[in-house]
Design a protein around this motif. Sequence first.
Motif, short mmCIF file in Angstrom:
data_model
loop_
_atom_site.label_atom_id
_atom_site.label_comp_id
_atom_site.label_asym_id
_atom_site.label_seq_id
_atom_site.Cartn_x
_atom_site.Cartn_y
_atom_site.Cartn_z
N PRO A 101 0.99 -1.21 0.00
CA PRO A 101 -0.32 -0.67 0.21
C PRO A 101 0.60 1.16 0.19
O PRO A 101 1.14 2.32 1.07
N TYR A 102 1.29 1.86 -0.75
CA TYR A 102 2.05 2.36 -1.68
C TYR A 102 3.10 3.11 -0.45
O TYR A 102 3.86 3.70 -0.26
N LEU A 137 -8.92 6.88 -5.36
CA LEU A 137 -7.76 6.60 -4.19
C LEU A 137 -6.16 7.31 -5.15
O LEU A 137 -5.50 6.39 -6.11
N HIS A 138 -5.52 8.22 -4.26
CA HIS A 138 -4.02 8.18 -4.64
C HIS A 138 -4.36 7.95 -6.44
O HIS A 138 -2.55 6.99 -6.40
N HIS A 211 4.43 8.66 0.24
CA HIS A 211 3.88 8.26 1.31
C HIS A 211 4.42 7.25 2.45
O HIS A 211 4.48 5.71 2.13
N TYR A 213 6.04 5.47 5.06
CA TYR A 213 5.48 4.81 6.68
C TYR A 213 6.82 5.15 7.50
O TYR A 213 8.01 4.37 7.37
N LEU A 243 -14.25 7.10 4.22
CA LEU A 243 -13.44 8.46 4.32
C LEU A 243 -13.40 9.75 3.35
O LEU A 243 -11.98 9.77 3.70
N ASP A 277 -6.94 8.78 10.48
CA ASP A 277 -7.07 8.48 8.54
C ASP A 277 -7.82 10.06 8.49
O ASP A 277 -8.53 8.91 7.66
N GLN A 314 -2.29 14.37 5.86
CA GLN A 314 -3.28 13.09 6.47
C GLN A 314 -1.80 12.90 7.55
O GLN A 314 -1.37 12.19 7.49
N TYR A 316 -2.18 9.15 9.21
CA TYR A 316 -3.11 7.68 8.83
C TYR A 316 -1.56 6.52 9.88
O TYR A 316 -0.56 6.70 9.78
N GLU A 342 1.24 12.48 5.78
CA GLU A 342 1.16 13.07 4.29
C GLU A 342 1.00 14.22 4.10
O GLU A 342 -0.17 14.76 4.64
#
Length: 377
Positions: A101-102, A137-138, A211, A213, A243, A277, A314, A316, A342
């Motif tokens: 996921p990114y 999304l994205h 993005h 993490y 969301l 989120d 953002q 998350y 983000e």
Amino acid sequence: MKSLNSLLALIIVSTLFIGCSNSSEKNNATLQTPGITKKDWGEFDGKKVYLFTLENDNGTMVTISNYGGTVTSFVTPDKNGKKSSIIIGFDSLQSYLQHPPYFGALIGRYGNRIGDAKFTLDGTTYKLAANDGKNHLHGGLKGFDKVVWDASIPNDSVPSLTLKYLSKDGEEGYPGNLNVTVQYTLTDDDGLKIEYSAVTDKATPVNLTNHSYFNLTGDVSNTILNHTLMIDADNYTPVDTSLIPTGEIRSVKGTPFDFTSPKMIGRDIDSVKGGYDQNWVLNKKDTSLQKVAELSDSISGRSLDVYTTQPGLQFYTGNFLDGTFINRGGKPITQHSALCLEAQHFPDSPNQPNFPSTILKPGEVYHAVTVYKVKLK
Ligand code: GLA
């Protein structure tokens, strides 16, 4: 964010094209450039993929691939001098092709969600891929995180990498040819600086972000719920069950979303369905580069300052991470084992008239800067 200076746009467009034609010449010079090395990392879409390592005099190292413009690691020492990456990721391109996921990726053409996967601009309704339930999304099915960028190494005294991508008119449903440049720089004081610019030939929404993490302990078996976070934001944008922001800008006062003073992330998270989120509305009033958040962790003694020119952040908490992906070193990436900060415009802005505009018009220049600066406390 955008200046209405068509001359500047022209200069940037010319630089984008000159930059592209020079890229192979510059790439040959990589070995002479201090603080940056380049290695072959495979191939995707018929294009060569590389892994670049940027290193400064402190021994801080960042690795970035031109696949997705992905930051794969950010290695710094902890309070005992032990080095590890504060960003989760993998050592092989193959792992990124499994679509995590990114992780670490550049996000575009529109970071975050667009409700019902559509927007109307100048009387035309544009339909985008619904890749998150009914929402977009994205950037869609093949966003900027899944393409190979043209990479070149600028002649700079600090280690930096320039990535360019032309997102064609109609790509993922968006209007206009969008020429995007992202420059990553590792600063002398251990900041990973990300500078985004873009120009278009038709009006289009643009919202670029990264993005990555983070887990400041460098070990995904330590939950990020024990990290402490400050976000300089008195308001946030509440969301519906899918969301998408409701449009309201609500005060964080007296809510679990109040991070105006440093707070342990796990303290109030149970009162937020699914975990954090949301988009925080930053207090900063202009587009200057300002510190907007600080994350810290007592296990490693590290902290991370986030600076940005953007109006939103953002936050998350890795709610959807479920152990499917294994971090370098062999440990599974599970829920809350890493978090994202983000810097961006607000989600669903193309459909939300009271949010700051994300529409870039021909003749304007999109420009944004975000810096993640790590330090020992
Ligand atoms: C963003 C979103 C999250 C989630 C992740 C990727 O940060 O806000 O809801 O989609 O990307 O899993």
